[in-house]
Design a protein around this motif. Structure first.
Motif, PDB file in Angstrom:
ATOM      1  N   VAL A   1       0.639  -1.200   0.088  1.00 47.11           N
ATOM      2  CA  VAL A   1       0.220  -0.074   0.092  1.00 47.11           C
ATOM      3  C   VAL A   1       0.987   1.262  -0.059  1.00 47.11           C
ATOM      4  O   VAL A   1       2.046   1.217   0.589  1.00 47.11           O
ATOM      5  N   PHE A   2       0.370   2.338  -0.512  1.00 42.11           N
ATOM      6  CA  PHE A   2       1.198   3.516  -0.517  1.00 42.11           C
ATOM      7  C   PHE A   2       0.403   4.995  -0.491  1.00 42.11           C
ATOM      8  O   PHE A   2      -0.682   4.790  -1.157  1.00 42.11           O
ATOM      9  N   LEU A   3       1.004   5.700   0.095  1.00 42.69           N
ATOM     10  CA  LEU A   3       0.179   7.065  -0.084  1.00 42.69           C
ATOM     11  C   LEU A   3       1.344   7.865  -0.860  1.00 42.69           C
ATOM     12  O   LEU A   3       2.371   8.257  -0.495  1.00 42.69           O
ATOM     13  N   ASP A   4       0.835   8.427  -2.107  1.00 44.28           N
ATOM     14  CA  ASP A   4       1.555   9.381  -2.897  1.00 44.28           C
ATOM     15  C   ASP A   4       1.052  10.805  -2.694  1.00 44.28           C
ATOM     16  O   ASP A   4      -0.120  11.052  -2.884  1.00 44.28           O
ATOM     17  N   GLU A   5       1.987  11.474  -2.218  1.00 44.28           N
ATOM     18  CA  GLU A   5       1.515  13.022  -1.740  1.00 44.28           C
ATOM     19  C   GLU A   5       2.004  13.939  -2.822  1.00 44.28           C
ATOM     20  O   GLU A   5       2.023  15.138  -2.550  1.00 44.28           O
ATOM     21  N   LYS A   6       2.434  13.439  -4.083  1.00 44.15           N
ATOM     22  CA  LYS A   6       2.694  14.524  -5.170  1.00 44.15           C
ATOM     23  C   LYS A   6       1.327  15.332  -5.709  1.00 44.15           C
ATOM     24  O   LYS A   6       0.280  14.479  -5.608  1.00 44.15           O
ATOM     25  N   GLU A   7       1.678  16.079  -6.240  1.00 41.12           N
ATOM     26  CA  GLU A   7       0.360  17.006  -6.781  1.00 41.12           C
ATOM     27  C   GLU A   7       0.183  16.994  -8.233  1.00 41.12           C
ATOM     28  O   GLU A   7       0.487  17.604  -8.960  1.00 41.12           O
ATOM     29  N   PHE A   8      -0.205  15.584  -8.385  1.00 40.80           N
ATOM     30  CA  PHE A   8      -0.720  15.389  -9.990  1.00 40.80           C
ATOM     31  C   PHE A   8      -1.840  14.174  -9.930  1.00 40.80           C
ATOM     32  O   PHE A   8      -2.114  13.774  -8.897  1.00 40.80           O
TER      33      PHE A   8
ATOM     34  N   SER B   1      -0.290   8.447 -10.932  1.00 38.32           N
ATOM     35  CA  SER B   1       0.576   7.896  -9.593  1.00 38.32           C
ATOM     36  C   SER B   1       0.266   6.444  -9.503  1.00 38.32           C
ATOM     37  O   SER B   1       1.359   5.611  -9.529  1.00 38.32           O
ATOM     38  N   ILE B   2      -1.065   5.883  -9.572  1.00 41.77           N
ATOM     39  CA  ILE B   2      -1.236   4.483  -9.359  1.00 41.77           C
ATOM     40  C   ILE B   2      -0.814   3.581 -10.594  1.00 41.77           C
ATOM     41  O   ILE B   2       0.006   2.687 -10.468  1.00 41.77           O
ATOM     42  N   LEU B   3      -0.991   4.140 -12.021  1.00 39.16           N
ATOM     43  CA  LEU B   3      -0.570   3.449 -12.934  1.00 39.16           C
ATOM     44  C   LEU B   3       1.080   3.269 -12.957  1.00 39.16           C
ATOM     45  O   LEU B   3       1.550   2.241 -13.363  1.00 39.16           O
ATOM     46  N   ALA B   4       1.810   4.460 -12.786  1.00 35.35           N
ATOM     47  CA  ALA B   4       3.236   4.208 -12.956  1.00 35.35           C
ATOM     48  C   ALA B   4       3.481   3.279 -11.441  1.00 35.35           C
ATOM     49  O   ALA B   4       4.739   2.630 -11.722  1.00 35.35           O
ATOM     50  N   ARG B   5       3.079   3.289 -10.227  1.00 36.81           N
ATOM     51  CA  ARG B   5       3.260   2.501  -9.195  1.00 36.81           C
ATOM     52  C   ARG B   5       3.127   1.024  -9.565  1.00 36.81           C
ATOM     53  O   ARG B   5       3.818   0.072  -9.463  1.00 36.81           O
ATOM     54  N   MET B   6       2.049   0.771 -10.402  1.00 39.74           N
ATOM     55  CA  MET B   6       1.693  -0.601 -10.747  1.00 39.74           C
ATOM     56  C   MET B   6       2.594  -1.125 -11.651  1.00 39.74           C
ATOM     57  O   MET B   6       3.198  -2.203 -11.604  1.00 39.74           O
ATOM     58  N   LYS B   7       3.063  -0.235 -12.542  1.00 43.11           N
ATOM     59  CA  LYS B   7       4.112  -0.602 -13.527  1.00 43.11           C
ATOM     60  C   LYS B   7       5.453  -0.829 -12.947  1.00 43.11           C
ATOM     61  O   LYS B   7       6.096  -1.812 -13.084  1.00 43.11           O
ATOM     62  N   LYS B   8       5.922   0.047 -11.923  1.00 45.44           N
ATOM     63  CA  LYS B   8       7.125   0.030 -11.386  1.00 45.44           C
ATOM     64  C   LYS B   8       7.355  -1.281 -10.648  1.00 45.44           C
ATOM     65  O   LYS B   8       8.351  -1.696 -10.594  1.00 45.44           O
ATOM     66  N   ASP B   9       6.055  -1.664  -9.901  1.00 45.50           N
ATOM     67  CA  ASP B   9       6.418  -2.883  -8.953  1.00 45.50           C
ATOM     68  C   ASP B   9       5.870  -4.073  -9.805  1.00 45.50           C
ATOM     69  O   ASP B   9       5.610  -5.170  -9.213  1.00 45.50           O
TER      70      ASP B   9
ATOM     71  N   ALA C   1       2.593  -5.000 -10.718  1.00 42.37           N
ATOM     72  CA  ALA C   1       1.682  -5.572 -10.103  1.00 42.37           C
ATOM     73  C   ALA C   1       1.050  -6.408 -10.867  1.00 42.37           C
ATOM     74  O   ALA C   1       0.781  -6.471 -12.039  1.00 42.37           O
ATOM     75  N   THR C   2       0.465  -7.339 -10.359  1.00 40.03           N
ATOM     76  CA  THR C   2      -0.473  -8.404 -10.886  1.00 40.03           C
ATOM     77  C   THR C   2      -1.884  -8.113 -11.062  1.00 40.03           C
ATOM     78  O   THR C   2      -2.468  -8.685 -11.622  1.00 40.03           O
ATOM     79  N   PHE C   3      -2.335  -7.208  -9.964  1.00 41.34           N
ATOM     80  CA  PHE C   3      -3.601  -6.775  -9.966  1.00 41.34           C
ATOM     81  C   PHE C   3      -3.744  -5.558  -9.008  1.00 41.34           C
ATOM     82  O   PHE C   3      -2.711  -5.207  -8.533  1.00 41.34           O
ATOM     83  N   ALA C   4      -4.675  -4.982  -9.017  1.00 40.75           N
ATOM     84  CA  ALA C   4      -5.005  -3.567  -8.209  1.00 40.75           C
ATOM     85  C   ALA C   4      -6.449  -3.536  -7.488  1.00 40.75           C
ATOM     86  O   ALA C   4      -7.287  -4.106  -8.345  1.00 40.75           O
ATOM     87  N   ILE C   5      -6.440  -3.105  -6.327  1.00 42.85           N
ATOM     88  CA  ILE C   5      -7.612  -2.962  -5.613  1.00 42.85           C
ATOM     89  C   ILE C   5      -7.765  -1.381  -5.341  1.00 42.85           C
ATOM     90  O   ILE C   5      -6.762  -0.933  -4.793  1.00 42.85           O
ATOM     91  N   LEU C   6      -8.617  -0.907  -5.810  1.00 42.64           N
ATOM     92  CA  LEU C   6      -8.943   0.584  -5.419  1.00 42.64           C
ATOM     93  C   LEU C   6     -10.266   0.653  -4.722  1.00 42.64           C
ATOM     94  O   LEU C   6     -11.141   0.049  -4.880  1.00 42.64           O
TER      95      LEU C   6
ATOM     96  N   VAL D   1      -7.849   4.441 -14.293  1.00 46.41           N
ATOM     97  CA  VAL D   1      -6.923   3.321 -14.143  1.00 46.41           C
ATOM     98  C   VAL D   1      -7.586   2.123 -14.784  1.00 46.41           C
ATOM     99  O   VAL D   1      -6.759   1.000 -15.266  1.00 46.41           O
ATOM    100  N   ILE D   2      -8.748   1.875 -14.406  1.00 46.06           N
ATOM    101  CA  ILE D   2      -9.293   0.677 -14.934  1.00 46.06           C
ATOM    102  C   ILE D   2      -9.125   0.567 -16.726  1.00 46.06           C
ATOM    103  O   ILE D   2      -9.054  -0.535 -17.114  1.00 46.06           O
TER     104      ILE D   2
END
Length: 86
Positions: free
Chosen positions: A31-38, A43-51, A53-58, A78-79
């Motif tokens: 889990v993460f809390l991204d505090e950037k202003e965009f 942010s979610i899509l970039a984090r999924m790619k970086k990590d 991810a095999t799935f995501a729960i929003l 995101v979907i």
């Protein structure tokens, strides 16, 4: 600044609570809390790619049944753009 810290602390506690519940169920989650202003979806899509991810729960913050019936623009993006199940 104090209100921001209070809200941030509440968000972190909520995320940690969810993480513990998933871990207890046998799932490995990040889990993460991204505090950037965009846009949150970027942010979610970039984090999924970086990590890799095999799935995501929003989660949603719908306040009533009617609002809960509709996705926000960030969740919708995101979907539509995720390469894994959301």
């Amino acid at each position: 600044a104090d209100l921001y810290r209070k809200l941030r602390d509440q968000a972190v506690k909520g995320l940690e609570k969810k993480q513990k519940a998933f871990t207890k169920a046998g799932l490995s989650v990040d889990v993460f809390l991204d505090e950037k202003e965009f846009d949150a979806s970027d942010s979610i899509l970039a984090r999924m790619k970086k990590d890799s991810a095999t799935f995501a729960i929003l989660g949603t913050n719908g306040r009533n049944l009617l609002e809960g019936s509709f996705l926000g623009s960030s969740a919708r993006k995101v979907i539509l753009e995720a390469t894994v199940p959301v």
